[in-house]
Every structure is written in C-alpha cells, then in structure tokens.
Enzyme design. Structure first.
Site, PDB file in Angstrom:
ATOM      1  N   LYS A 121     -16.896  22.664  13.130  1.00 16.57           N
ATOM      2  CA  LYS A 121     -15.480  22.489  12.804  1.00 16.57           C
ATOM      3  C   LYS A 121     -14.904  23.854  12.422  1.00 16.57           C
ATOM      4  CE  LYS A 121     -12.302  19.646  10.110  1.00 16.57           C
ATOM      5  NZ  LYS A 121     -11.509  20.769   9.551  1.00 16.57           N
ATOM      6  N   ARG A 142       0.045  22.130  16.820  1.00 20.70           N
ATOM      7  CA  ARG A 142      -0.077  20.686  16.633  1.00 20.70           C
ATOM      8  C   ARG A 142       1.159  20.094  15.973  1.00 20.70           C
ATOM      9  NH1 ARG A 142      -4.501  17.566  12.925  1.00 20.70           N
ATOM     10  NH2 ARG A 142      -3.171  18.363  11.270  1.00 20.70           N
TER      11      ARG A 142
END
Length: 726
Positions: A121, A142
């Site tokens: 991650k 995003r």
C-alpha cells in the site's frame, strides 16, 4: 424522530463530534494537503463512527463521513467525472480483522474466494488515467471518488506514464488507477534543492507528490522526480478483459504501464499473513513509503460477485501497519484559534526526524484529549506517525519525569480577543471563541480562507496579506473589520499598513531566531511608499474574481460550517441563487443530495444572523455574483424530484453507471429504501432492498424497465413496473 425511536442522546452527541473531527481531517488531508491527524487516529475515529451507525442506523445520514469517499476535491483545476467511481478501502489492523474479512467474503459467495493477490500500500496520491484507442486523453485525481481534478498536463510529464499504449490487445477505452509518489531519495534531494534556494521544504513525500501534481505550470511538475505505479482498472472496453487481477497486471505491463514488482498471489490466509509480516519487518526496503498491504481477491468474476458497499469493495482490504514511534521533549502546549472559533491545543516539541521528516508540532485536538493522554509540559513524549502525515502525541514516558513538569491549563479566554471561551452546543468536544464577528483571529482565518483556491482564489491575498488587512500595527486602523469590507478595499487604505508576520499553521507571531524579535513587514508598499506589486495584483484579482466566480465558490467563501466545495456545488446546483438558499426551509435544504439535517440546520442558522446577511448584501452591492444562470445546454431533468435505489447486478450498467444515468436526468440515488423512494431498480441477485421494496409497496423496475425510465420518463416506467401491494 424522538429518542425512544432513534439513537440515545449520548450516541447522537458522540456521532456529531466524530463527524466533525472526520470532516475536518478529510478537508485538511485531501484539499489543503496539510493533515493534522495521523492515519491511525483517523482510522480509530472512522471505526468508532461505523460502530455507532451499525448500532443506531438512524445516525447514518447522507452527510455522514461514512457515506463519502475521500473528501472535497481541490478546485485548482477543472472538475472531471470518473468513468467509474473510485472507491476507498476498508481497513484491517490485525490478523483477526483480516480473518473476519475473509470469512465475510466466504459467507457471501458460499465458497472460498481465494486465491488472493497481496501488494504494498503506497502512501501517495491516487489518480485515474484514461486511454482511448491507446492514446492518453486524461489524467485526474481521485477527489471525492466520483469527481476529481483534471491534471492531464501534469500527468503527461511523468516519465512512467506512456503517451501511447503498446501491444496488439489494447482496449478501445481503458481507465487505469494508480498511485503517484515521490521516492524517498527523490524527496530528500528535492528538499535539499528547496532549502538551497531559500524556500521551505516539504513536510513529507505524500505532500510533495500532491503539491507537485497540482502545479499550475506543468514545467514545475516535470522537474520533480514523480513516479507512478498502476494497481487497478476502472473502465475497460473493446478487448477481452483479463480474468484475474494478476493477469491484469501482466496485461498492463505489456501495454507499457508501470506495475509493481512487489506483489504475490497466494492461496491461504497463512500465506497472506506471511506476506504482511515480511514487509512489516522490511517496510523501508521499497523505494517509496508504505503504510500497509492491500489484499485483493485475485479472480475478477469473484470480485464482481462480491460487489461493494456504499464506499468500499468487499473483495479487497487494506491491512494497516502499526505507526512508527519516536520520543522527544514536549517543550510547551499552546493554542490556536481557527476560522470557526475553535481553540485547538498543539504541542511544541524539540525537533525530531520521524518517517523521513522533521517534526516540531503535533495537534492535541482539545483539552479533553490533553487530559486523556496525561501529558505534561516538559514530558518526554511518544510521538507517532502512521504513514507520512502530521504526527500525534501518544502519551508521556512517565518513568523519565523529574518533577519539573507542569500541567497544561486550557485558557478560559480567547488568546487573541479576550472573549470567554464556551462550547457552541451541548456535547461539543471543542471550546470556541463566541466572538465570531470581532475576534481578529477568526476574521484573519476567514479572510485567508475566502481568498483561497477553493473560494474566490485571489492571487496576492495570502496569509501575510490577510494578517495585515485585519491586524495592522497601530496607529493604522484595520481596513477589514468584517469580510463584508473585502470588496471595498482601496489602495489608500493599504499603503500605510505594517503588520507582524504570523505562522499559517498556528496563527502565532513569528520571531527572528537570532534576535527573538517579532518579524514585521510593510506588505502593500515599497520602501519609497509606492504601491507594491502584491497590492496591485490583489486589487486587480478582487475586481476580476467577484464578477466571474460561480455561486458555489461564494458559498464556500462565506465560511459556513460544514460547507466545502462538493456541498456548495450541490446546493448551488439545486437553488441557483443566494436568495433562494437563504429562503429555503431546513427540509428543502436537507433534501439536497449529500446535505442531511445537520448541515441544513447549520445553513439556516447562518442566514439568521444579522451580520452574516450584511456580508451577503455588501458583497452583492460591490458586484459579487450571487446567482448562477441556468446553462442553456442543460439536458432534460425528467427524473427531478424522484429518489431511486439500485440493487443487484445489471447486465449493461455498473452500479455507478446506473447512478450517473439517474443523476444526469435530475434524479437522486439513495442507499436505502423508504416509502418516499420513487423506484427500486433490480438486477440479478438483489438483496434485502428488494424485499423491503416489496414490503413497502415501492415500484420495482427490472433492467428493461430501467431503460424505459431513462428513455421515456417515469410515467412510461410506471406502466411496466411491478408495484407490490403493501
């Protein structure tokens, strides 16, 4: 709803506190790129609020942080809709959480969902990049998951991002998702260059990546050593799609896209744990910062079978590593006053390097938090950073106390205006200065905010200018006694001003490190007394921006609590004018998607205050736009006033595509069925929402009926709908 029917007051008050903390954390992390809480603290708050909503479903309103992905988008660039929603990930913090995630997935499909793909991650900035016929056409952040910032020119500067995809099996349309990051070594070198040039360094690699991608001039972005790793796909059209996540990575690599070489496909939970444990011990081996491991179901048909919740896929989970910890001396605890009057304690520490950045301050949130942690001024404290965000003080090392430590006493009066502090509402966690109109600290922060990139975007009106305009040195009177004065400024008012320089993070005066004297500037005039370029630019910008900025930016600039860009956009789209917003009832405001009763009440309260209305009237008189014209090219809104619920799997629409089709026509999409629901659209394998529609007698449409609804409108759809008897 009374307490007998809903959540008890204690749960409701705690939910309100958590919602405010999470909203503020989201705003600072995603919009301002200046987070004030650690990932670990954020995750704890999110877990607690989710548990409250599980126990008391009536708390799960549209404006709850649990119903939104990410946070308000930046408005530095044009907003752009993603082809498919970019979801967040649920978190696991230990192996029991991980086993629980696997067990839930197994129950849903009544089979082992494995094998699993494990990958690192990366702590960077999530982006979506669209290729048509193999050609790069768009890159976006995003944002809130549905809408992001168009950063195409800056994405094109990344060496990892091909302008054209290679290979014979490139899809006609593909939207890839990935993480833009700054390698640890690149971050170190960039900060060295900035400091050599006399400029402040970045706080951490994530902030530097975010700041680099949001540069107005792509040439600046091109100078930064940014990298990209692709870890998923949204839209895929025109070629046979891969059947597994690992095959997808092979295909993406074949297209010339950068994928990680640090992933592994495994078959069992024990093997997942082994991967997680290995990188917990070797978390600094990769060239980039990581804060955990992402585990995904490898088979894509099984991913689709598992589906998603309102905010996260059920087929993936993020295992978060424990935060890194160091110890340092807590030299002092001071307080700062924000634009809404909140008084926030923060720790001033002996500078220390943790997770690659030097730390001198850490928020303590409120007086109760200081007491709960048990820290004293002079303590050696444990400092924790989860990922690379602003750290938190975990607690004191009590064994190292020598008796010289002293307790922090929360001030009873505002440090900048002397007004007695109070809680705004019963159950609030934060003390506030109630002198909202005249407190110089609040006015300074509101002016700075109103001029920021998410509001009027006034170049030349930064923190130094906001301080000078609201707190000049005597005998000069402040040109701004309220934000109502903002658009009436004249050069004659500006030229005599001198002021103390303040720290944007704390609001406290800055001092010369050698002499200890406060730093003083003459911001709007040159040495000769002529207008400075800053002064000229600021007045030009105020004149230009007041005429051209849309209504939603005006709403943001008013500093109404809880009103960020996405909420302001929704309100402006619904009501079109400031007068219509002010005249709307709480019920009408709460009906706007994403608003809810808490925010609606805040808006009504704001417009009931005399000096707030004076701001609106004065800005209007100065020429600020207070209404948006209805776009001439706006399409038909045949579904306006209707609410829809989508459940099950549709053959030709993803859940997001169905929702977007509805909202384009003016309808609203909800996650729960009630008697007010207009239609429930049902695909294969519908869940309990279908059963509830049957119970309540809500009209049900299959996929063909849904097409009729979109094509011919609600009346035609009712003719083909199944309407159960109540």
């Amino acid at each position: 709803m009374n307490e007998a029917e809903g959540a008890p007051s204690q749960a409701r008050e705690r939910h309100a506190v958590l919602a405010e903390l999470l909203d503020e954390a989201n705003w600072r992390y995603y919009v301002l790129d200046s987070p004030t809480v650690s990932d670990a603290q954020y995750d704890l708050w999110m877990r607690e609020i989710l548990e409250l909503e599980e126990a008391h479903p009536d708390l799960r309103t549209p404006d709850s942080p649990t119903q939104r992905v990410g946070a308000p988008i930046s408005t530095e660039f044009a907003p752009v809709a993603h082809l498919q929603r970019m979801e967040s990930l649920d978190n696991a913090f230990n192996h029991d959480d991980l086993a629980g995630w696997q067990a839930r997935a197994e129950r849903l499909i009544e089979a082992d969902p494995g094998p699993y793909l494990c990958e690192l991650k990366i702590d960077g900035l999530a982006v979506a990049i669209v290729y048509e016929k193999g050609r790069l056409v768009r890159g976006a952040t995003r944002g809130d998951g549905r809408t992001g910032d168009d950063i195409t020119p800056n994405i094109r500067t990344l060496g990892d991002v091909p302008a054209r995809l290679t290979g014979d099996d490139v899809p006609d349309l593909i939207e890839v998702r990935g993480e833009v990051f700054l390698p640890v070594e690149g971050f170190r070198k960039l900060n060295e260059q900035l400091m050599d040039a006399g400029r402040p360094p970045f706080a951490n690699p994530r902030n530097s990546a975010a700041g680099s991608l949001r540069q107005k001039d792509p040439r600046i972005t091109a100078q930064r050593p940014l990298r990209l790793i692709v870890h998923g796909v949204g839209k895929w059209e025109g070629a046979e799609a891969p059947k597994t996540q690992s095959e997808m990575y092979d295909r993406l690599k074949g297209f010339g896209l950068p994928v990680s070489d640090r992933y592994k496909v495994v078959g069992t939970l024990d093997e997942i744990r082994g991967f997680i444990d290995y990188y917990n011990d070797h978390r600094h081996d990769p060239e980039y910062e990581i804060d955990g491991v992402v585990v995904k179901v490898d088979r894509i048909p099984v991913q689709r079978q598992l589906g998603s919740t309102s905010r996260a896929p059920r087929w993936a989970v993020a295992y978060k590593y424990p935060p890194e910890e160091v110890t340092t001396a807590l030299l002092d605890i001071q307080v700062g006053v924000g634009r809404t009057g909140r008084v926030t304690p923060f720790g001033v520490m002996r500078p220390i390097v943790v997770a690659g950045s030097t730390v001198e301050r850490a928020t303590l949130h409120n007086a109760s938090e200081v007491e709960r942690k048990g820290v004293l001024i002079g303590d050696t404290v444990v400092l924790r950073k989860a990922g690379d965000v602003i750290p938190e003080i975990v607690g004191p090392v009590t064994d190292l106390r020598d008796g010289s430590e002293r307790a922090f006493v929360m001030p009873t009066h505002c440090p900048e205006c002397g007004t007695e502090l109070a809680y705004e509402r019963e159950g609030d966690a934060d003390l506030r200065c109630p002198n909202a109109r005249a407190c110089p600290a609040q006015l300074r922060e509101r002016i700075y905010f109103a001029a920021g990139r998410n509001a009027f975007d006034i170049e030349g009106l930064g923190y130094v200018a906001a301080t000078a305009l609201t707190q000049p040195l005597p005998p000069q009177e402040p040109p701004l006694r309220t934000e109502a004065d903002l658009f009436d400024l004249t050069m004659e008012q500006l030229l005599p001003i001198r002021s103390v320089v303040r720290d944007p993070e704390t609001g406290l005066p800055k001092t010369d490190p050698e002499t200890g004297e406060q730093k003083i500037v003459s911001f709007f005039a040159t040495i000769s007394g002529a207008p400075s370029k800053n002064a000229e630019k600021m007045l030009e910008e105020l004149e230009r921006k007041k005429k051209e900025q849309p209504l939603w930016r005006v709403l943001v600039a008013l500093s109404i609590r809880h009103i960020g860009p996405p909420t302001a956009r929704a309100i402006a789209t619904e009501f079109r004018s400031i007068d219509a917003i002010a005249a709307a009832s709480e019920e009408e405001l709460a009906a706007v998607e994403g608003i809810g009763p808490r925010v609606a009440a805040t808006i009504k309260e704001w417009f009931e205050v005399d000096w707030h209305r004076e701001i609106v009237d004065r800005w209007r008189a100065a020429g600020v736009r207070m209404a948006d014209e209805t776009p001439a090219d706006e399409g038909p809104r045949t579904l306006e006033g209707l609410t829809f619920v989508v459940t099950g799997t549709l053959a030709a629409f993803s859940r997001d595509e169905a929702a977007e089709a509805i909202t384009r026509l003016g309808g609203k999409v909800s996650g729960s069925v009630s008697k007010k629901t207009g239609f429930v659209i049902v695909g294969e394998n519908p869940g309990s929402k279908h059963d509830k529609a049957v119970t309540l007698g809500v009209p049900i449409l299959d996929e063909e009926g849904f097409r009729t609804l979109l094509r011919e409108g609600p009346e035609a759809a009712r003719a083909v709908a199944v309407t159960p008897e109540e």
